[in-house]
Design an enzyme around this catalytic site. Structure first.
Site, PDB file in Angstrom:
ATOM      1  N   LYS A   1       0.888  -1.170   0.000  1.00 56.93           N
ATOM      2  CA  LYS A   1       0.000   0.000   0.000  1.00 56.93           C
ATOM      3  C   LYS A   1       0.926   1.219   0.000  1.00 56.93           C
ATOM      4  O   LYS A   1       1.402   1.650   1.037  1.00 56.93           O
ATOM      5  CB  LYS A   1      -0.875  -0.015   1.270  1.00 56.93           C
ATOM      6  CG  LYS A   1      -2.201   0.708   1.177  1.00 56.93           C
ATOM      7  CD  LYS A   1      -2.130   2.178   0.810  1.00 56.93           C
ATOM      8  CE  LYS A   1      -1.633   3.084   1.882  1.00 56.93           C
ATOM      9  NZ  LYS A   1      -1.418   4.478   1.405  1.00 56.93           N
TER      10      LYS A   1
ATOM     11  N   GLY B   1      -4.373   3.606  -2.282  1.00 56.66           N
ATOM     12  CA  GLY B   1      -5.454   4.270  -1.558  1.00 56.66           C
ATOM     13  C   GLY B   1      -5.023   4.981  -0.298  1.00 56.66           C
ATOM     14  O   GLY B   1      -3.828   5.162  -0.038  1.00 56.66           O
TER      15      GLY B   1
ATOM     16  N   GLY C   1      -4.293   6.075   3.504  1.00 50.63           N
ATOM     17  CA  GLY C   1      -3.551   5.384   4.550  1.00 50.63           C
ATOM     18  C   GLY C   1      -4.408   4.900   5.693  1.00 50.63           C
ATOM     19  O   GLY C   1      -4.370   3.709   6.044  1.00 50.63           O
TER      20      GLY C   1
ATOM     21  N   GLY D   1      -4.764   1.142   5.815  1.00 46.64           N
ATOM     22  CA  GLY D   1      -3.831   0.751   6.882  1.00 46.64           C
ATOM     23  C   GLY D   1      -4.572   0.008   7.973  1.00 46.64           C
ATOM     24  O   GLY D   1      -4.099  -1.013   8.490  1.00 46.64           O
TER      25      GLY D   1
ATOM     26  N   GLU E   1       9.617   2.461  10.637  1.00 46.37           N
ATOM     27  CA  GLU E   1      10.670   3.418  10.266  1.00 46.37           C
ATOM     28  C   GLU E   1       9.994   4.780  10.244  1.00 46.37           C
ATOM     29  O   GLU E   1       9.231   5.078   9.325  1.00 46.37           O
ATOM     30  CB  GLU E   1      11.230   3.095   8.875  1.00 46.37           C
ATOM     31  CG  GLU E   1      11.831   1.712   8.729  1.00 46.37           C
ATOM     32  CD  GLU E   1      13.171   1.552   9.432  1.00 46.37           C
ATOM     33  OE1 GLU E   1      13.809   2.572   9.759  1.00 46.37           O
ATOM     34  OE2 GLU E   1      13.575   0.397   9.661  1.00 46.37           O
TER      35      GLU E   1
ATOM     36  N   CYS F   1      13.928  11.703   5.934  1.00 47.18           N
ATOM     37  CA  CYS F   1      13.725  11.466   7.374  1.00 47.18           C
ATOM     38  C   CYS F   1      15.007  11.644   8.164  1.00 47.18           C
ATOM     39  O   CYS F   1      14.985  12.092   9.303  1.00 47.18           O
ATOM     40  CB  CYS F   1      13.170  10.070   7.586  1.00 47.18           C
ATOM     41  SG  CYS F   1      14.094   8.843   6.670  1.00 47.18           S
TER      42      CYS F   1
ATOM     43  N   GLU G   1       9.675  17.627  13.502  1.00 51.20           N
ATOM     44  CA  GLU G   1      10.183  17.316  12.168  1.00 51.20           C
ATOM     45  C   GLU G   1       9.461  18.233  11.179  1.00 51.20           C
ATOM     46  O   GLU G   1       8.235  18.166  11.055  1.00 51.20           O
ATOM     47  CB  GLU G   1       9.881  15.851  11.847  1.00 51.20           C
ATOM     48  CG  GLU G   1      10.452  15.417  10.525  1.00 51.20           C
ATOM     49  CD  GLU G   1      10.066  13.992  10.172  1.00 51.20           C
ATOM     50  OE1 GLU G   1       8.876  13.641  10.273  1.00 51.20           O
ATOM     51  OE2 GLU G   1      10.967  13.228   9.783  1.00 51.20           O
TER      52      GLU G   1
HETATM   53  P1  NAD Z   1       2.370   9.268   6.462  1.00 50.49           P
HETATM   54  O1  NAD Z   1       2.465   8.591   7.789  1.00 50.49           O
HETATM   55  O2  NAD Z   1       1.329  10.271   6.247  1.00 50.49           O
HETATM   56  O3  NAD Z   1       2.163   8.174   5.322  1.00 50.49           O
HETATM   57  C1  NAD Z   1       3.045   7.060   5.173  1.00 50.49           C
HETATM   58  C2  NAD Z   1       2.226   5.879   4.658  1.00 50.49           C
HETATM   59  O4  NAD Z   1       1.339   5.476   5.704  1.00 50.49           O
HETATM   60  C3  NAD Z   1       1.332   6.225   3.465  1.00 50.49           C
HETATM   61  O5  NAD Z   1       1.204   5.106   2.625  1.00 50.49           O
HETATM   62  C4  NAD Z   1       0.006   6.554   4.124  1.00 50.49           C
HETATM   63  O6  NAD Z   1      -1.096   6.381   3.257  1.00 50.49           O
HETATM   64  C5  NAD Z   1      -0.006   5.560   5.268  1.00 50.49           C
HETATM   65  N1  NAD Z   1      -0.799   5.979   6.430  1.00 50.49           N
HETATM   66  C6  NAD Z   1      -1.092   7.224   6.846  1.00 50.49           C
HETATM   67  N2  NAD Z   1      -1.847   7.171   7.966  1.00 50.49           N
HETATM   68  C7  NAD Z   1      -1.996   5.865   8.263  1.00 50.49           C
HETATM   69  C8  NAD Z   1      -2.651   5.164   9.307  1.00 50.49           C
HETATM   70  N3  NAD Z   1      -3.325   5.795  10.269  1.00 50.49           N
HETATM   71  N4  NAD Z   1      -2.593   3.814   9.304  1.00 50.49           N
HETATM   72  C9  NAD Z   1      -1.898   3.155   8.348  1.00 50.49           C
HETATM   73  N5  NAD Z   1      -1.277   3.766   7.321  1.00 50.49           N
HETATM   74  C10 NAD Z   1      -1.311   5.109   7.293  1.00 50.49           C
HETATM   75  O7  NAD Z   1       3.824   9.834   6.133  1.00 50.49           O
HETATM   76  P2  NAD Z   1       4.263  10.626   4.832  1.00 50.49           P
HETATM   77  O8  NAD Z   1       3.811  12.029   4.970  1.00 50.49           O
HETATM   78  O9  NAD Z   1       3.887   9.854   3.611  1.00 50.49           O
HETATM   79  O10 NAD Z   1       5.856  10.524   4.958  1.00 50.49           O
HETATM   80  C11 NAD Z   1       6.613  11.359   5.744  1.00 50.49           C
HETATM   81  C12 NAD Z   1       6.989  10.713   7.055  1.00 50.49           C
HETATM   82  O11 NAD Z   1       7.691   9.491   6.811  1.00 50.49           O
HETATM   83  C13 NAD Z   1       7.970  11.568   7.830  1.00 50.49           C
HETATM   84  O12 NAD Z   1       7.642  11.557   9.200  1.00 50.49           O
HETATM   85  C14 NAD Z   1       9.303  10.876   7.597  1.00 50.49           C
HETATM   86  O13 NAD Z   1      10.289  11.115   8.586  1.00 50.49           O
HETATM   87  C15 NAD Z   1       8.888   9.460   7.582  1.00 50.49           C
HETATM   88  N6  NAD Z   1       9.913   8.665   6.924  1.00 50.49           N
HETATM   89  C16 NAD Z   1      10.702   7.857   7.678  1.00 50.49           C
HETATM   90  C17 NAD Z   1      11.720   7.131   7.084  1.00 50.49           C
HETATM   91  C18 NAD Z   1      12.623   6.221   7.874  1.00 50.49           C
HETATM   92  O14 NAD Z   1      13.299   5.418   7.255  1.00 50.49           O
HETATM   93  N7  NAD Z   1      12.660   6.303   9.187  1.00 50.49           N
HETATM   94  C19 NAD Z   1      11.929   7.247   5.710  1.00 50.49           C
HETATM   95  C20 NAD Z   1      11.096   8.089   4.970  1.00 50.49           C
HETATM   96  C21 NAD Z   1      10.083   8.796   5.578  1.00 50.49           C
END
Ligand code: NAD
Length: 481
Positions: free
Chosen positions: A175, A206, A208, A212, A250, A284, A384
């Site tokens: 996803k 779709g 999250g 999710g 992560e 990140c 962040e």
């Molecule tokens: P996000 O949490 O909004 O979305 C990440 C993924 O999770 C997407 O596919 C989204 O649809 C899904 N998602 C969102 N809410 C969810 C929920 N309640 N349950 C299940 N899935 C859900 O994050 P983003 O804005 O796409 O990405 C940025 C974030 O990702 C930043 O905080 C960044 O630091 C982190 N990040 C971490 C790493 C790492 O390796 N530690 C790497 C890249 C990005």
């Protein structure tokens, strides 16, 4: 190019199938222009059910493949990926605005291939069986894995999970972020062409929270691996608890970059600023807090200002652009609002500010921004931002620098620049972070990637990525093989 049909369908059980119940779609916005570049279908729980069922049915046979068979498959995937590399370059630039010539082509697109190649070479050496004494210890795939990924390094985040999962015999439901759906669809095309058996890889696009939840609470999913925000990580952990799934997270970061008093300031500060601005600050592990000796603050501010002036903001299709737009409107608004907060809380604005760059039409362009005289209690030092915003924080002693660096709920990465590597390493050992870069050292695909504290609990990349997707079975009294 991706077939537009494939964007309106999902890849389940080896076929592109129409969404089950939902006819909801959403436009994919090109952040360079603010206009739609395409449309994707948004799935629902019934699509997740179908994808999980397919992965569940495919698991026993795929888990039984020999390692040589799985290695051949990885090799075939590498070949098809390499052939489609230009399509990944295009997709990533369209969906999240990475500059084509300076970021998508040299790094964002090929990093997926590099993870596949790394996984293949590890698979050829990995000890799936050991017999330390009278007990045979064998490593087996964990089962059906749900991979949930973000938009900032879209193919990197997908493939650094998928390559080890496929290498060890897991089956997958992906996803991806709805903000970066193109490279996920392309990857499905690559896997199909490479001969991945039906059900081993499945893709549902779709929202999250909705999908999710369906994945995290699904009884046939054995493991969830999520890269994303802390709120998403906390939410899926709670939902996954009822069925005691393995959860690998992560999450975010607020990494400190300690410039030691004996460092070459010109090199250290320039490197710190350019690393922060790379990918429009949407990494990140970006070095977003630069900790500098107070006695050298003025000289450091001058170097940082010069370095920032070298960043070329512009259209990602322009060959000289080194920083494109912010990847989506929600993130764009968040970055601008946090810059305003920094100004209101009294940080010294050296470069940039909260006014968007308007000369590029409706795109989501933010000025590369430097704050100085930040203290570690300010919002811009704690949260962040995930944008091109660097906070320079002065310290009076190296001991204080270490305390400031560790004073964060996050613990993803750290950076230390010193006069000698030995000096830098002595400080690195005191940081509570999963990774530390000494004197500008870059990432290493064979090294573990992951964080301490609220940056998550997973370790990806290299052989540590394999461990994530493996169970451990002890067979007592087994004959020696
Ligand atoms: P996000 O949490 O909004 O979305 C990440 C993924 O999770 C997407 O596919 C989204 O649809 C899904 N998602 C969102 N809410 C969810 C929920 N309640 N349950 C299940 N899935 C859900 O994050 P983003 O804005 O796409 O990405 C940025 C974030 O990702 C930043 O905080 C960044 O630091 C982190 N990040 C971490 C790493 C790492 O390796 N530690 C790497 C890249 C990005």
């Amino acid at each position: 190019m991706i077939s537009s049909d494939h964007l309106l369908n999902f890849y389940i059980n080896g076929e592109w199938v129409a969404p089950r119940h939902s006819n909801k779609t959403v436009d994919v916005i090109n952040p360079a222009t603010g206009t739609a570049s395409g449309t994707i279908a948004l799935g629902c729980a019934a699509d997740i059910d179908a994808a999980v069922e397919a992965a569940h049915q495919a698991f026993p046979a795929y888990a039984n493949w020999s390692q040589a068979q799985r290695n051949d498959l990885l090799g075939a995937i590498c070949d098809v990926y390499a052939k489609r590399l230009d399509d990944f370059v295009w997709a990533i630039t369209q969906e999240m605005g990475a500059p084509m010539q300076t970021l998508s082509r040299p790094v964002q697109a090929p990093v997926g291939l590099w993870h596949l190649q790394t996984a293949l070479s590890i698979a050829q050496e990995f000890a799936f069986e050991r017999q330390p004494g009278s007990t045979k210890v064998i490593r087996e795939p964990v089962g059906v894995c749900a991979l949930i990924t973000p938009w900032n390094w879209p193919i990197n985040q997908i493939v650094c999970k998928l390559a080890p999962a496929l290498a060890v015999g897991c089956t997958i439901v992906l996803k991806p972020s709805q903000n970066a759906p193109y490279c996920a669809a392309l990857l499905a095309e690559v896997l199909h062409e490479a001969g991945v058996p039906p059900g081993v890889f499945n893709l549902v696009q779709g929202e999250g929270a909705k999908l999710g939840e369906a994945l995290a609470s699904h009884p046939l999913v054995d493991m969830i691996s999520l890269t994303g925000s802390n709120s998403a990580g906390a939410s899926i952990s709670k939902l996954a608890a009822d069925t005691v799934k393995r959860v690998s997270l992560e999450l975010g970061g607020k990494s400190a970059n300690i410039i030691l008093p004996d460092a070459n300031l010109e090199k250290a500060v320039t490197h710190g600023v350019l690393s922060m601005m790379s990918n429009s600050g949407q990494t990140c592990a970006a070095p977003s807090r630069m900790l500098v000796p107070r006695s050298k603050l003025q000289e450091i501010e001058e170097i940082a200002t010069r370095a920032c002036a070298a960043v070329v903001v512009g259209d990602p299709l322009n060959a000289t652009t080194t920083m494109g737009p912010i990847a989506n409107e929600r993130q764009f608004r968040k970055v601008l609002s946090l810059i305003e907060t920094g100004i209101e809380e009294g940080a010294k604005l050296l470069v940039g500010g909260a006014e968007p760059l308007m000369e590029f039409g409706g795109g989501f362009y933010v000025q590369p921004t430097l704050f100085s005289e930040v203290n570690n209690g300010m919002t811009i030092a704690r949260e962040e931002i995930f944008g091109p915003v660097l906070s320079i924080i002065p310290y009076d002693s190296v001991q204080e620098a270490v305390e400031i660096a560790n004073d964060s709920p996050y613990g993803l990465s750290g950076y230390v620049y010193g006069g000698t590597l030995a000096h830098a390493e002595s400080v690195a050992r005191k940081l509570r972070t999963g990774m530390v870069h000494l004197n500008g050292a870059s990432v290493d695909l064979a090294a573990p990637w992951g964080g301490y504290k609220q940056s998550g609990n997973g370790r990806e990349w290299g052989m540590w990525g394999f461990e994530e997707f493996l169970e451990t079975k002890a067979i007592m009294g087994a004959p020696e093989s």
